[in-house]
Scaffold this active site. Structure first.
Site, PDB file in Angstrom:
ATOM      1  N   PRO A   1      -5.650  -1.173  -6.513  1.00  0.00           N
ATOM      2  CA  PRO A   1      -6.663  -2.074  -7.062  1.00  0.00           C
ATOM      3  C   PRO A   1      -7.792  -2.277  -6.062  1.00  0.00           C
ATOM      4  O   PRO A   1      -7.590  -2.209  -4.848  1.00  0.00           O
ATOM      5  CB  PRO A   1      -5.892  -3.387  -7.288  1.00  0.00           C
ATOM      6  CG  PRO A   1      -4.450  -2.999  -7.281  1.00  0.00           C
ATOM      7  CD  PRO A   1      -4.336  -1.825  -6.379  1.00  0.00           C
TER       8      PRO A   1
ATOM      9  N   ASP B   1       7.968   5.343  -0.322  1.00  0.00           N
ATOM     10  CA  ASP B   1       8.546   6.568   0.236  1.00  0.00           C
ATOM     11  C   ASP B   1       8.062   6.898   1.644  1.00  0.00           C
ATOM     12  O   ASP B   1       8.353   7.972   2.168  1.00  0.00           O
ATOM     13  CB  ASP B   1       8.271   7.751  -0.690  1.00  0.00           C
ATOM     14  CG  ASP B   1       6.779   7.994  -0.926  1.00  0.00           C
ATOM     15  OD1 ASP B   1       5.950   7.358  -0.246  1.00  0.00           O
ATOM     16  OD2 ASP B   1       6.451   8.826  -1.799  1.00  0.00           O
TER      17      ASP B   1
ATOM     18  N   SER C   1       5.161   7.642   2.589  1.00  0.00           N
ATOM     19  CA  SER C   1       4.084   8.638   2.651  1.00  0.00           C
ATOM     20  C   SER C   1       2.789   8.076   3.215  1.00  0.00           C
ATOM     21  O   SER C   1       1.940   8.833   3.692  1.00  0.00           O
ATOM     22  CB  SER C   1       3.828   9.242   1.265  1.00  0.00           C
ATOM     23  OG  SER C   1       3.435   8.253   0.342  1.00  0.00           O
TER      24      SER C   1
ATOM     25  N   HIS D   1       0.816  -1.217   0.000  1.00  0.00           N
ATOM     26  CA  HIS D   1       0.000   0.000   0.000  1.00  0.00           C
ATOM     27  C   HIS D   1       0.852   1.270   0.000  1.00  0.00           C
ATOM     28  O   HIS D   1       0.402   2.309  -0.490  1.00  0.00           O
ATOM     29  CB  HIS D   1      -0.948  -0.002   1.199  1.00  0.00           C
ATOM     30  CG  HIS D   1      -2.149  -0.872   1.003  1.00  0.00           C
ATOM     31  ND1 HIS D   1      -3.441  -0.395   1.066  1.00  0.00           N
ATOM     32  CD2 HIS D   1      -2.251  -2.197   0.728  1.00  0.00           C
ATOM     33  CE1 HIS D   1      -4.290  -1.394   0.847  1.00  0.00           C
ATOM     34  NE2 HIS D   1      -3.586  -2.493   0.645  1.00  0.00           N
ATOM     35  N   ASP D   2       2.069   1.201   0.528  1.00  0.00           N
ATOM     36  CA  ASP D   2       2.948   2.370   0.470  1.00  0.00           C
ATOM     37  C   ASP D   2       3.532   2.538  -0.922  1.00  0.00           C
ATOM     38  O   ASP D   2       3.611   3.649  -1.448  1.00  0.00           O
ATOM     39  CB  ASP D   2       4.086   2.245   1.485  1.00  0.00           C
ATOM     40  CG  ASP D   2       4.945   3.508   1.563  1.00  0.00           C
ATOM     41  OD1 ASP D   2       4.364   4.621   1.581  1.00  0.00           O
ATOM     42  OD2 ASP D   2       6.175   3.402   1.611  1.00  0.00           O
TER      43      ASP D   2
END
Length: 309
Positions: free
Chosen positions: A185, A109, A111, A101-102
Site C-alpha cells: 500500500p 519468506d 525474501s 513488508h516481508d
C-alpha cells in the site's frame, strides 16, 4: 484387537530400545496414529494410557519444543532493541515494520532480505539498516531469515510496552526469490484503496485499522513520530491522528481516521486500548503466517515472554 494394528504390534514388541524408539516415532508422527487412537478408545478391558504416556515422556516425543538457539537470539535482540533508558529504539520500530513488508507482498519468506528487496525497492528505503542487522544475525545464529524477521517483530512489540505479547512461531522456509512488486500500500492511498489491498490478502477493514495502530511506535522518513508517545504501543496514535495533533501523520492514516468505512473502528480503538489489543494481536499473528502452514511451525512465544519476565 486386530493383530496387525499398531497398538498390538507395540504392546507385543520385543524390539531393542533403539528400534522400538524409531517404531514409536513412526506411530506418533505418521498417519498410523489414527489407528492407534482408535484402538485406545476401543479397548475396555485394557488401559494402556499409562504405558503410552511413559513412553512419550521417556523418549521425548512430546510436541516440538522451541530450539534453544532462540533464547540466545532473544538475549541479543534485547540489547539491540532497547536504548540506555530501557525504551524501544529505532531498530525495534523498524523490526515491527519489516515483518509487514516481508509478508504482505505474498509470503513471510525472508525474501525482503534474501532477494535484496530491501535495497532494490523504494518502499523499503527506511529498512535497509534493519535488514542488514537481521540478515547478519540470521547467519550468526544459523536460524531462518523469515523466522528471524517475525521473531524480531514480536520482540520489537514486546520492547515497546502497551500490548500483550504476540505469539511467534518458527519453521518457515526461506526464499531467495523476490515476491511480486506493486503489492505494498502507498502512504497516500485512500481508505477504499487500502481496504481493497488488505481484502486481497484476506484481511478485513477492522484488521487493517488495527494493524495500522503499529504506527503508534513508528516514525516517518524524516524521523518524526506519528504520535507523542512513540516509545509505547498505545492508542494515543488514533486520537492524535484523528484530531490533527500528531507530530506527523501519513495521508493514508488520516484517510482511515475520517472515512465512513473505517472511522468507527478507528474511534473505537482510540477510546478503548483493550479493544485495540484484542484486534491487533490476532491480526498481527495472522500476518506473520501468510504463505505458511501453521501446522508445520513450532511455537516460540514463551521465549519472548521469559526475556521480559
Amino acid at each position: 484387537m486386530d493383530s496387525t494394528s499398531p497398538l498390538f504390534l507395540l504392546l507385543s514388541s520385543e524390539l531393542p530400545g533403539r528400534q522400538l524408539k524409531s517404531y514409536i516415532r513412526s506411530l506418533l508422527f505418521e498417519t498410523q496414529i489414527r489407528s492407534l487412537v482408535n484402538d485406545l478408545y476401543n479397548m475396555h478391558s485394557f488401559r494402556p494410557t499409562f504405558l503410552l504416556t511413559a513412553l512419550v515422556a521417556h523418549y521425548g516425543l512430546a510436541r516440538a519444543q522451541c530450539p534453544a538457539v532462540w533464547t540466545e537470539v532473544a538475549a541479543d535482540l534485547k540489547t539491540t532493541f532497547l536504548d540506555t533508558d530501557g525504551n524501544c529504539n529505532d531498530d525495534a520500530r523498524a523490526a515491527i515494520r519489516l515483518a509487514f513488508h516481508d509478508c504482505f507482498p505474498e509470503a513471510c519468506d525472508g525474501s525482503i532480505i534474501l532477494a535484496d528487496e530491501c535495497t532494490e525497492r523504494a518502499e523499503n528505503t527506511q529498512m535497509v539498516d534493519i535488514c542488514s542487522i537481521l540478515g547478519d544475525k540470521a547467519t550468526q545464529y544459523s536460524v531462518g531469515t523469515a523466522d528471524l524477521i517475525q521473531f524480531a517483530a514480536a520482540f520489537g512489540i514486546a520492547s515497546c510496552p502497551g500490548l500483550p505479547s504476540i505469539s511467534v512461531k518458527v519453521g518457515r522456509v526461506d526464499s531467495s526469490t523476490a515476491n511480486p512488486t506493486g503489492q505494498m500500500p502507498s502512504p497516500n492511498d485512500n481508505a477504499t484503496a487500502l481496504i481493497a489491498a488488505f481484502a486481497a490478502k484476506g484481511f478485513s477493514a477492522t484488521e487493517l485499522v488495527a494493524l495500522v495502530g503499529a504506527h503508534s511506535a513508528a516514525k516517518n522518513l524524516d524521523g518524526d513520530a506519528f504520535d507523542s508517545t512513540v516509545d509505547d504501543l498505545d492508542t494515543v496514535f488514533y486520537n492524535e491522528t484523528a484530531d490533527g495533533t500528531a507530530p506527523a501523520s501519513l495521508n493514508s492514516d488520516v484517510y482511515l481516521s475520517n472515512s465512513t468505512q473505517t472511522s468507527a473502528d478507528w474511534n473505537t480503538f482510540g477510546a478503548d486500548a483493550s479493544a485495540w489489543a484484542d484486534a491487533f494481536v490476532p491480526a498481527m499473528e495472522k500476518l506473520s503466517l501468510l504463505g505458511n502452514d501453521e501446522a508445520n511451525l513450532t511455537d516460540c512465544s514463551s521465549v519472548i515472554v521469559e526475556a521480559f519476565a
